[in-house]
Design a protein around this motif. Structure first.
Motif, PDB file in Angstrom:
ATOM      1  N   GLY A 282      -6.294 -10.134 -13.909  1.00  0.00           N
ATOM      2  CA  GLY A 282      -6.002 -11.063 -12.825  1.00  0.00           C
ATOM      3  C   GLY A 282      -4.588 -11.600 -12.867  1.00  0.00           C
ATOM      4  N   ILE A 283      -3.672 -10.832 -13.460  1.00  0.00           N
ATOM      5  CA  ILE A 283      -2.278 -11.248 -13.596  1.00  0.00           C
ATOM      6  C   ILE A 283      -1.430 -10.437 -12.616  1.00  0.00           C
ATOM      7  CG2 ILE A 283      -0.297 -11.391 -15.160  1.00  0.00           C
ATOM      8  CD1 ILE A 283      -2.300 -11.697 -17.465  1.00  0.00           C
ATOM      9  N   GLY A 284      -0.566 -11.111 -11.873  1.00  0.00           N
ATOM     10  CA  GLY A 284       0.205 -10.452 -10.836  1.00  0.00           C
ATOM     11  C   GLY A 284       1.402  -9.675 -11.353  1.00  0.00           C
ATOM     12  N   LEU A 285       1.864  -8.749 -10.530  1.00  0.00           N
ATOM     13  CA  LEU A 285       3.030  -7.916 -10.828  1.00  0.00           C
ATOM     14  C   LEU A 285       4.095  -8.160  -9.767  1.00  0.00           C
ATOM     15  CD1 LEU A 285       0.949  -4.693 -11.540  1.00  0.00           C
ATOM     16  CD2 LEU A 285       2.159  -6.036 -13.267  1.00  0.00           C
ATOM     17  N   LEU A 286       5.364  -8.124 -10.170  1.00  0.00           N
ATOM     18  CA  LEU A 286       6.436  -8.436  -9.230  1.00  0.00           C
ATOM     19  C   LEU A 286       6.666  -7.320  -8.233  1.00  0.00           C
ATOM     20  CD1 LEU A 286       8.714 -10.445  -8.438  1.00  0.00           C
ATOM     21  CD2 LEU A 286      10.208  -9.173 -10.003  1.00  0.00           C
ATOM     22  N   THR A 287       6.507  -6.069  -8.662  1.00  0.00           N
ATOM     23  CA  THR A 287       6.884  -4.934  -7.828  1.00  0.00           C
ATOM     24  C   THR A 287       5.672  -4.156  -7.337  1.00  0.00           C
ATOM     25  OG1 THR A 287       7.026  -3.385  -9.668  1.00  0.00           O
ATOM     26  CG2 THR A 287       8.981  -4.685  -9.185  1.00  0.00           C
ATOM     27  N   SER A 288       5.908  -3.372  -6.303  1.00  0.00           N
ATOM     28  CA  SER A 288       4.864  -2.474  -5.798  1.00  0.00           C
ATOM     29  C   SER A 288       4.750  -1.253  -6.695  1.00  0.00           C
ATOM     30  CB  SER A 288       5.207  -2.017  -4.376  1.00  0.00           C
ATOM     31  OG  SER A 288       6.359  -1.175  -4.397  1.00  0.00           O
ATOM     32  N   ASP A 289       3.641  -0.547  -6.584  1.00  0.00           N
ATOM     33  CA  ASP A 289       3.461   0.681  -7.364  1.00  0.00           C
ATOM     34  C   ASP A 289       4.511   1.727  -6.998  1.00  0.00           C
ATOM     35  OD1 ASP A 289       1.280  -0.402  -8.644  1.00  0.00           O
ATOM     36  OD2 ASP A 289      -0.215   0.628  -7.412  1.00  0.00           O
ATOM     37  N   GLU A 290       4.891   1.778  -5.734  1.00  0.00           N
ATOM     38  CA  GLU A 290       5.794   2.825  -5.258  1.00  0.00           C
ATOM     39  C   GLU A 290       7.131   2.816  -5.988  1.00  0.00           C
ATOM     40  OE1 GLU A 290       7.743   4.481  -1.061  1.00  0.00           O
ATOM     41  OE2 GLU A 290       6.704   2.546  -1.094  1.00  0.00           O
ATOM     42  N   TYR A 291       7.630   1.622  -6.275  1.00  0.00           N
ATOM     43  CA  TYR A 291       8.950   1.522  -6.899  1.00  0.00           C
ATOM     44  C   TYR A 291       8.882   0.908  -8.298  1.00  0.00           C
ATOM     45  CZ  TYR A 291      10.573   2.569  -2.190  1.00  0.00           C
ATOM     46  OH  TYR A 291      10.777   3.178  -0.969  1.00  0.00           O
ATOM     47  N   ALA A 292       7.736   1.042  -8.949  1.00  0.00           N
ATOM     48  CA  ALA A 292       7.572   0.472 -10.285  1.00  0.00           C
ATOM     49  C   ALA A 292       8.313   1.311 -11.324  1.00  0.00           C
ATOM     50  CB  ALA A 292       6.089   0.390 -10.643  1.00  0.00           C
ATOM     51  N   SER A 293       9.035   0.630 -12.186  1.00  0.00           N
ATOM     52  CA  SER A 293       9.810   1.288 -13.232  1.00  0.00           C
ATOM     53  C   SER A 293       8.898   1.935 -14.274  1.00  0.00           C
ATOM     54  CB  SER A 293      10.706   0.265 -13.929  1.00  0.00           C
ATOM     55  OG  SER A 293      11.195   0.774 -15.147  1.00  0.00           O
ATOM     56  N   PRO A 294       9.271   3.126 -14.765  1.00  0.00           N
ATOM     57  CA  PRO A 294       8.505   3.731 -15.852  1.00  0.00           C
ATOM     58  C   PRO A 294       8.875   3.180 -17.220  1.00  0.00           C
ATOM     59  CG  PRO A 294      10.270   5.199 -15.212  1.00  0.00           C
ATOM     60  CD  PRO A 294      10.331   4.017 -14.274  1.00  0.00           C
ATOM     61  N   THR A 295       9.908   2.341 -17.297  1.00  0.00           N
ATOM     62  CA  THR A 295      10.355   1.865 -18.601  1.00  0.00           C
ATOM     63  C   THR A 295      10.148   0.373 -18.835  1.00  0.00           C
ATOM     64  OG1 THR A 295      12.620   1.550 -17.773  1.00  0.00           O
ATOM     65  CG2 THR A 295      12.108   3.685 -18.789  1.00  0.00           C
ATOM     66  N   ILE A 296       9.898  -0.384 -17.773  1.00  0.00           N
ATOM     67  CA  ILE A 296       9.668  -1.824 -17.926  1.00  0.00           C
ATOM     68  C   ILE A 296       8.824  -2.343 -16.771  1.00  0.00           C
ATOM     69  CG2 ILE A 296      11.881  -2.325 -16.795  1.00  0.00           C
ATOM     70  CD1 ILE A 296      11.962  -4.887 -18.531  1.00  0.00           C
ATOM     71  N   THR A 297       7.905  -3.248 -17.098  1.00  0.00           N
ATOM     72  CA  THR A 297       7.071  -3.880 -16.080  1.00  0.00           C
ATOM     73  C   THR A 297       7.344  -5.379 -16.079  1.00  0.00           C
ATOM     74  OG1 THR A 297       5.339  -2.212 -16.333  1.00  0.00           O
ATOM     75  CG2 THR A 297       4.705  -4.291 -15.293  1.00  0.00           C
ATOM     76  N   THR A 298       7.642  -5.916 -14.898  1.00  0.00           N
ATOM     77  CA  THR A 298       7.876  -7.349 -14.760  1.00  0.00           C
ATOM     78  C   THR A 298       6.597  -8.007 -14.255  1.00  0.00           C
ATOM     79  OG1 THR A 298      10.211  -6.981 -14.329  1.00  0.00           O
ATOM     80  CG2 THR A 298       9.329  -9.108 -13.687  1.00  0.00           C
ATOM     81  N   ILE A 299       6.120  -8.974 -15.023  1.00  0.00           N
ATOM     82  CA  ILE A 299       4.792  -9.553 -14.845  1.00  0.00           C
ATOM     83  C   ILE A 299       4.914 -11.029 -14.472  1.00  0.00           C
ATOM     84  CG2 ILE A 299       2.608 -10.038 -16.037  1.00  0.00           C
ATOM     85  CD1 ILE A 299       3.376  -7.647 -17.933  1.00  0.00           C
ATOM     86  N   LEU A 300       4.165 -11.440 -13.474  1.00  0.00           N
ATOM     87  CA  LEU A 300       4.190 -12.839 -13.042  1.00  0.00           C
ATOM     88  C   LEU A 300       3.483 -13.726 -14.065  1.00  0.00           C
ATOM     89  CD1 LEU A 300       3.301 -12.389  -9.252  1.00  0.00           C
ATOM     90  CD2 LEU A 300       5.564 -12.458 -10.313  1.00  0.00           C
ATOM     91  N   THR A 301       3.910 -14.970 -14.151  1.00  0.00           N
ATOM     92  CA  THR A 301       3.290 -15.913 -15.082  1.00  0.00           C
ATOM     93  C   THR A 301       1.807 -16.058 -14.782  1.00  0.00           C
ATOM     94  OG1 THR A 301       5.352 -17.159 -15.270  1.00  0.00           O
ATOM     95  CG2 THR A 301       3.328 -18.293 -15.921  1.00  0.00           C
ATOM     96  N   PRO A 302       0.943 -15.858 -15.782  1.00  0.00           N
ATOM     97  CA  PRO A 302      -0.491 -16.053 -15.546  1.00  0.00           C
ATOM     98  C   PRO A 302      -0.771 -17.459 -15.008  1.00  0.00           C
ATOM     99  CG  PRO A 302      -0.124 -14.984 -17.666  1.00  0.00           C
ATOM    100  CD  PRO A 302       1.223 -15.401 -17.152  1.00  0.00           C
TER     101      PRO A 302
END
Length: 384
Positions: A282-302
């Motif tokens: 239930g934790i959000g992600l900053l970016t869409s799947d289409e342009y998600a980086s393969p080397t880093i994921t930016t995660i919204l504050t729970p």
């Protein structure tokens, strides 16, 4: 003393084989041994860049290589376009403005990628653009720009050079410099290349070399023509980071043993594992799947958590070290690095420790949901 589990966007963990290689006895950078090492390692780097051009080794961080790409091709007063989708795109803006270039800034909202349509519209009213600068992978937001498509726009709509910051993705994402039409591609040692900071890599197209030969901006230490001349001798113009080049040879051993296509696939798999885990928690992600980086994921504050307290707790209690947000995203996101010396088992470990930390903060979630989601992605990909 415990060793932190480093899940940053750089520096990244260093394989033991690479550490041992860097402990090699030192020898002169003007010796025959070094010439052999330099020529062999730079030749082996070419597939990672997707190029037949030479790879130049600079004893510097990635930012110096970005500066070298700019000042060797553009002169004061000339027009450039800088595509910025985050903090590191703004680095290019700062470099170009410092040297008096006339900067046209195409600023995209953080968390979004630059589309080819946006670039087409931005370029329409502009004339005599000398270069277009872009960040391939933006670590402040966790997006990857569609560089192949952007390169095509630059090629068909302008006579400009296309200069790309690949610092946080070359070695972990596809790069086809020659096929896509990139004129200068840059990366650094401390990201997917699995080395300590202090070495950068630059490849230059024939079009870009012509521009460099006619360029008026003065440079000495970052003069790419000097690096090219010395590379023909199998050397660098100044004392290089010799131990890092020992390590680079070991890095290339590891990539070749795994197979470069498999290395790229591993990074894509880890990206999908992290994203599936966060959604299950239930934790959000900053970016869409289409342009998600393969080397880093930016995660919204729970939701309901103080991010500083949570990240501090993970590091102090579980030795799991994530990076915080940059710029206006500070305190709103954290960054989960999964590049270089990182494997699916490391993702499962990190997600498990994240869950333990969430439980300590009484965050409401189904225990084990994140681990199961990441594991399901791994197992489904393994069966293919």
């Amino acid at each position: 003393m415990y060793t932190n589990i480093l899940r940053h966007p750089g520096p990244t963990p260093i394989p033991q084989k690479v550490q041992l290689a860097m402990a090699h006895d030192i020898y002169s950078h003007r010796s025959g041994e070094f010439v052999e090492l330099y020529r062999e390692t730079t030749k082996r780097l070419k597939p990672l860049f997707g190029t037949k051009q030479d790879i130049l080794l600079l004893p510097s961080g990635g930012t110096a290589a970005l500066e070298a790409a700019a000042i060797n091709t553009v002169s004061s007063g000339e027009d450039v376009v800088v595509i910025t989708v985050g903090a590191f795109g703004d680095y290019f803006v700062g470099i170009c403005e410092k040297y008096g270039f006339n900067v046209h800034k195409l600023a995209i909202e953080w968390g979004e990628a630059c589309t080819e349509e946006a670039l087409v519209e931005f370029l329409k009213p502009l004339n005599s653009i000398k270069a277009v600068f872009a960040t391939y992978n933006e670590t402040s937001t966790g997006i990857i720009n569609p560089i192949e498509k952007l390169a095509k726009v630059v090629r068909t709509q302008t006579d400009a050079l296309f200069i790309v910051d690949g610092v946080s993705c070359v070695g972990g994402a596809p790069a086809e410099m020659d096929e896509w039409g990139i004129d200068i591609l840059v990366t650094g040692s401390q990201k997917a290349m699995m080395l300590p900071p202090g070495l950068s890599f630059v490849s230059v197209s024939e079009r870009a070399w012509k521009a460099i030969e006619n360029n008026k901006t003065p440079s000495y230490y970052l003069n790419l023509s000097s690096y090219r001349n010395w590379a023909e001798k199998g050397m660098t113009p100044n004392t290089p980071a010799i131990t890092l080049i020992y390590g680079l040879a070991a890095v290339l051993d590891l990539i070749e043993e795994e197979g470069y296509e498999q290395t790229i696939a591993r990074h894509a798999l880890m990206k999908d594992m992290v994203r599936a885990a966060m959604r299950s928690l239930g934790i959000g992600l900053l970016t869409s799947d289409e342009y998600a980086s393969p080397t880093i994921t930016t995660i919204l504050t729970p939701e309901g958590l103080d991010l500083g307290d949570y990240l501090g707790h993970l590091k102090n209690e579980y030795h799991l070290d994530f990076a915080g947000g940059l710029g206006h995203l500070q305190g709103k996101v954290f960054r989960f690095g999964h590049m270089g010396y990182c494997f699916p088992s490391d993702i499962l470990e990190a997600v498990s420790l994240m869950e333990a930390g969430l439980q300590d903060f009484n965050y409401s979630f189904e225990s084990g949901a994140g681990i199961k989601a990441a594991q399901d992605v791994f197992l489904s990909r393994k069966k293919r």
